[in-house]
Design a protein around this motif. Structure first.
Motif, PDB file in Angstrom:
ATOM      1  N   UNK A  42       1.810   0.007   8.044  1.00 27.20           N
ATOM      2  CA  UNK A  42       0.698  -1.014   7.736  1.00 27.20           C
ATOM      3  C   UNK A  42       0.174  -0.870   6.346  1.00 27.20           C
ATOM      4  N   UNK A  43       0.018   0.339   5.803  1.00 27.50           N
ATOM      5  CA  UNK A  43      -0.687   0.633   4.572  1.00 27.50           C
ATOM      6  C   UNK A  43       0.371   0.154   3.497  1.00 27.50           C
ATOM      7  N   UNK A  44       1.498   0.378   3.739  1.00 28.13           N
ATOM      8  CA  UNK A  44       2.807  -0.004   2.665  1.00 28.13           C
ATOM      9  C   UNK A  44       3.073  -1.615   2.803  1.00 28.13           C
ATOM     10  N   UNK A  45       2.659  -2.182   3.900  1.00 27.98           N
ATOM     11  CA  UNK A  45       2.853  -3.507   4.224  1.00 27.98           C
ATOM     12  C   UNK A  45       1.811  -4.518   3.598  1.00 27.98           C
ATOM     13  N   UNK A  46       0.621  -4.152   3.468  1.00 27.34           N
ATOM     14  CA  UNK A  46      -0.647  -4.713   3.075  1.00 27.34           C
ATOM     15  C   UNK A  46      -1.250  -3.843   2.069  1.00 27.34           C
ATOM     16  N   UNK A  47      -0.928  -4.274   1.029  1.00 33.36           N
ATOM     17  CA  UNK A  47      -1.757  -3.634  -0.284  1.00 33.36           C
ATOM     18  C   UNK A  47      -3.167  -3.507  -0.122  1.00 33.36           C
ATOM     19  N   UNK A 101      -9.884   5.808  -3.708  1.00 35.38           N
ATOM     20  CA  UNK A 101     -10.505   6.514  -4.975  1.00 35.38           C
ATOM     21  C   UNK A 101      -9.851   5.679  -6.198  1.00 35.38           C
ATOM     22  N   UNK A 102      -8.828   5.102  -5.984  1.00 37.21           N
ATOM     23  CA  UNK A 102      -8.383   4.389  -7.271  1.00 37.21           C
ATOM     24  C   UNK A 102      -8.048   3.156  -6.949  1.00 37.21           C
ATOM     25  N   UNK A 103      -8.000   1.820  -7.715  1.00 36.10           N
ATOM     26  CA  UNK A 103      -7.589   0.302  -7.248  1.00 36.10           C
ATOM     27  C   UNK A 103      -6.312  -0.096  -7.777  1.00 36.10           C
ATOM     28  N   UNK A 104      -5.251   0.942  -7.843  1.00 35.72           N
ATOM     29  CA  UNK A 104      -3.817   0.873  -8.312  1.00 35.72           C
ATOM     30  C   UNK A 104      -3.285   0.070  -7.318  1.00 35.72           C
ATOM     31  N   UNK A 105      -2.237  -0.980  -7.702  1.00 39.37           N
ATOM     32  CA  UNK A 105      -1.587  -1.719  -6.777  1.00 39.37           C
ATOM     33  C   UNK A 105      -0.356  -0.692  -6.259  1.00 39.37           C
ATOM     34  N   UNK A 106      -0.068  -1.170  -4.844  1.00 38.42           N
ATOM     35  CA  UNK A 106       1.072  -0.491  -4.175  1.00 38.42           C
ATOM     36  C   UNK A 106       2.397  -0.805  -4.802  1.00 38.42           C
ATOM     37  N   UNK A 107       2.581  -1.731  -5.084  1.00 42.26           N
ATOM     38  CA  UNK A 107       3.567  -2.539  -5.422  1.00 42.26           C
ATOM     39  C   UNK A 107       3.877  -2.760  -7.075  1.00 42.26           C
ATOM     40  N   UNK A 108       2.850  -2.901  -7.758  1.00 39.91           N
ATOM     41  CA  UNK A 108       2.789  -3.036  -9.186  1.00 39.91           C
ATOM     42  C   UNK A 108       3.450  -1.675  -9.947  1.00 39.91           C
ATOM     43  N   UNK A 109       4.589  -1.682 -10.412  1.00 39.00           N
ATOM     44  CA  UNK A 109       5.163  -0.557 -11.138  1.00 39.00           C
ATOM     45  C   UNK A 109       4.433  -0.242 -12.528  1.00 39.00           C
ATOM     46  N   UNK A 110       4.400   1.054 -12.738  1.00 39.94           N
ATOM     47  CA  UNK A 110       3.779   1.597 -13.839  1.00 39.94           C
ATOM     48  C   UNK A 110       4.788   0.961 -15.282  1.00 39.94           C
ATOM     49  N   UNK A 111       4.318   0.511 -16.070  1.00 39.83           N
ATOM     50  CA  UNK A 111       5.116   0.485 -17.225  1.00 39.83           C
ATOM     51  C   UNK A 111       5.246   1.597 -18.159  1.00 39.83           C
TER      52      UNK A 111
END
Length: 260
Positions: free
Chosen positions: A127-132, A244-254
């Motif tokens: 669930x946590x991987x499916x829904x960011x 703790x952080x608002x970073x996206x599960x799906x967005x890759x770090x550039x």
């Protein structure tokens, strides 16, 4: 109290819009509990505990799931109705999809049966991987805090239908307890030196592990109050928690960005 079973869809939507965006899912089991206690014990404690806690906290109470992963109890004693682990994973992840689609941001699984733990943890991961951003927690009624855990494990490490569970039902649901059979239902824990995890038919004579003869209504009342107080405190904190952080599960770090 926000009880989904009694709410209309408009009331659910209004609650979520008002900030009641945490849901509580009690999960039990239907399985033998020795000759002295009804098969609905795990469901009864999950349902009662979550219902009482929901009256004191800003959460939406979901209907209790009365079936769990009880296959380890074998078919030696009738009364057990079990789901396979993969089935329970699918049930919880499917329900979680629908909970999230209603705008609910936090889902707390409150488990009343020990061997539900692995499938529920798998569903949490899905669930946590499916829904960011969807937050899922797994709590166990018998291990909410150290004092609750100590009471449950006091007469057996591989406990079942023991002192603690029997005392809880004597205090909360005495109709599930057969007093005329309780005193003779004791069966010791035989797993202390085991390497393998054996099914109950190979560790217990009667489906019990522990000493239900030691249970009293007073002990059950005290233990339940601990459980209710501790769960209520946890739910109050959980209903306000943010990651703790608002970073996206799906967005890759550039390349060049922090964390690369």
């Amino acid at each position: 109290m926000y009880d989904l079973h009694h709410m209309t869809w408009e009331e659910v939507a209004e609650a979520v819009q008002a900030g009641i965006d945490t849901a509580l899912l009690p999960i039990g089991a239907t399985e033998q509990h020795g000759p002295h206690m009804g098969c609905g014990m795990d469901t009864a404690i999950a349902h009662t505990l979550c219902s009482d806690a929901a009256r004191q906290t800003p959460v939406i109470l979901l209907p209790t799931l009365p079936y769990g992963c009880s296959i380890g109890h074998s078919k030696r004693w009738p009364g057990t109705l079990a789901l396979n682990p993969k089935t329970l994973i699918d049930v919880i992840s499917d329900l979680g999809d629908w909970v999230q689609s209603a705008g609910i941001r936090r889902l707390i699984l409150v488990n009343g049966h020990v061997t539900n733990e692995a499938p529920l943890r798998c569903a949490l991961e899905i669930l946590r991987a499916r829904h960011d951003g969807f937050m899922v927690a797994l709590l166990h009624t018998a291990q909410l805090t150290p004092r609750v855990k100590y009471a449950h494990f006091s007469d057996a490490d591989d406990w079942h239908a023991n002192d603690a569970e029997t005392a809880l039902m004597m205090a909360l649901h005495p109709e599930l307890v057969r007093e005329d059979k309780r005193a003779s239902a004791d069966d010791p824990d035989r797993t202390q030196d085991c390497i393998f995890s054996h099914p109950v038919n190979r560790t217990s004579q009667n489906g019990v592990t522990g000493f239900p003869s030691r249970a009293t209504t007073a002990k059950g009342r005290e233990l339940y109050q601990w459980m209710l107080d501790d769960l209520t405190e946890i739910l109050m904190k959980a209903s306000q928690e943010e990651a703790p952080l608002a970073q996206s599960y799906h967005q890759r770090v550039r390349s060049g960005e922090h964390g690369a």
